[in-house]
Design an enzyme around this catalytic site. Structure first.
Site, PDB file in Angstrom:
ATOM      1  N   GLU A   8      -6.503  -7.168   5.319  1.00  0.00           N
ATOM      2  CA  GLU A   8      -5.958  -8.166   4.407  1.00  0.00           C
ATOM      3  C   GLU A   8      -5.942  -9.553   5.040  1.00  0.00           C
ATOM      4  O   GLU A   8      -5.178 -10.422   4.641  1.00  0.00           O
ATOM      5  CB  GLU A   8      -4.547  -7.771   3.944  1.00  0.00           C
ATOM      6  CG  GLU A   8      -3.456  -7.909   4.969  1.00  0.00           C
ATOM      7  CD  GLU A   8      -3.362  -6.779   5.999  1.00  0.00           C
ATOM      8  OE1 GLU A   8      -2.413  -6.825   6.788  1.00  0.00           O
ATOM      9  OE2 GLU A   8      -4.223  -5.883   6.033  1.00  0.00           O
ATOM     10  N   ASN A  18       0.834  -1.216   0.000  1.00  0.00           N
ATOM     11  CA  ASN A  18       0.000   0.000   0.000  1.00  0.00           C
ATOM     12  C   ASN A  18       0.862   1.256   0.000  1.00  0.00           C
ATOM     13  O   ASN A  18       0.564   2.220  -0.708  1.00  0.00           O
ATOM     14  CB  ASN A  18      -0.937   0.018   1.211  1.00  0.00           C
ATOM     15  CG  ASN A  18      -2.186  -0.794   0.987  1.00  0.00           C
ATOM     16  OD1 ASN A  18      -2.604  -1.036  -0.128  1.00  0.00           O
ATOM     17  ND2 ASN A  18      -2.798  -1.227   2.079  1.00  0.00           N
TER      18      ASN A  18
END
Length: 163
Positions: free
Chosen positions: A79, A44
């Site tokens: 996640e 990210n």
């Protein structure tokens, strides 16, 4: 889950409670796999949150493809994903975990920023007598997941019975 089209945590916990009741009454075994994307924060940070989302979609698709019809695949948060495997002992769950791990490792995922590859770490736990609450069972799977991460990531580890 809107992003992955998998079940959400609330549904997963309800289904685990149902399996715990079956285990308590009939001794029906089941296992859970707790899966976490390795170095997801770095992905990210490097490529942006859109890239992270782009990774989660095909990963969820791979999880659904590898799961059996009776398994419950859910996004646990961020996640992290859980696969509830009814009528499955730890040995079978570990085989499934390794199959999932290898499949995900082989994915090349196109994002707007770059094509990326990810790995996952998995914790595997089979229900035992001390697990009569979903959070206890999931905590054992989480401990196994963190053992996989501490041991180098991109692997599956088995939880030991509660002591």
């Amino acid at each position: 889950d809107e992003l992955t089209s998998l079940y959400v945590r609330r549904y997963l916990l309800r289904r685990i409670d149902e399996e715990l009741a079956r285990f308590g009454r009939y001794g029906a075994p089941f296992s859970v796999l707790l899966l976490d994307v390795d170095h997801f924060k770095s992905l990210n940070d490097l490529h942006g949150h859109d890239a992270g989302d782009a990774v989660l979609r095909p990963l969820a698709h791979a999880l659904r493809d590898e799961a059996r019809e009776t398994d419950v695949v859910a996004r646990y948060g961020g996640e992290e994903f859980v696969v509830l495997m009814p009528e499955t002992r730890c040995e079978g769950a570990l085989i499934a975990a390794e199959r999932l791990r290898a499949r995900i490792e082989g994915l090349e995922i196109a994002t707007r920023a770059a094509d990326v590859r990810v790995t996952v770490s998995l914790g595997v736990a089979e229900v035992c007598e001390d697990d009569m609450k979903s959070d206890v069972l999931l905590k054992r799977a989480d401990n196994a997941l963190y053992l996989a991460k501490r041991s180098g990531r991109n692997q599956s580890c088995i939880a030991h019975d509660a002591a």
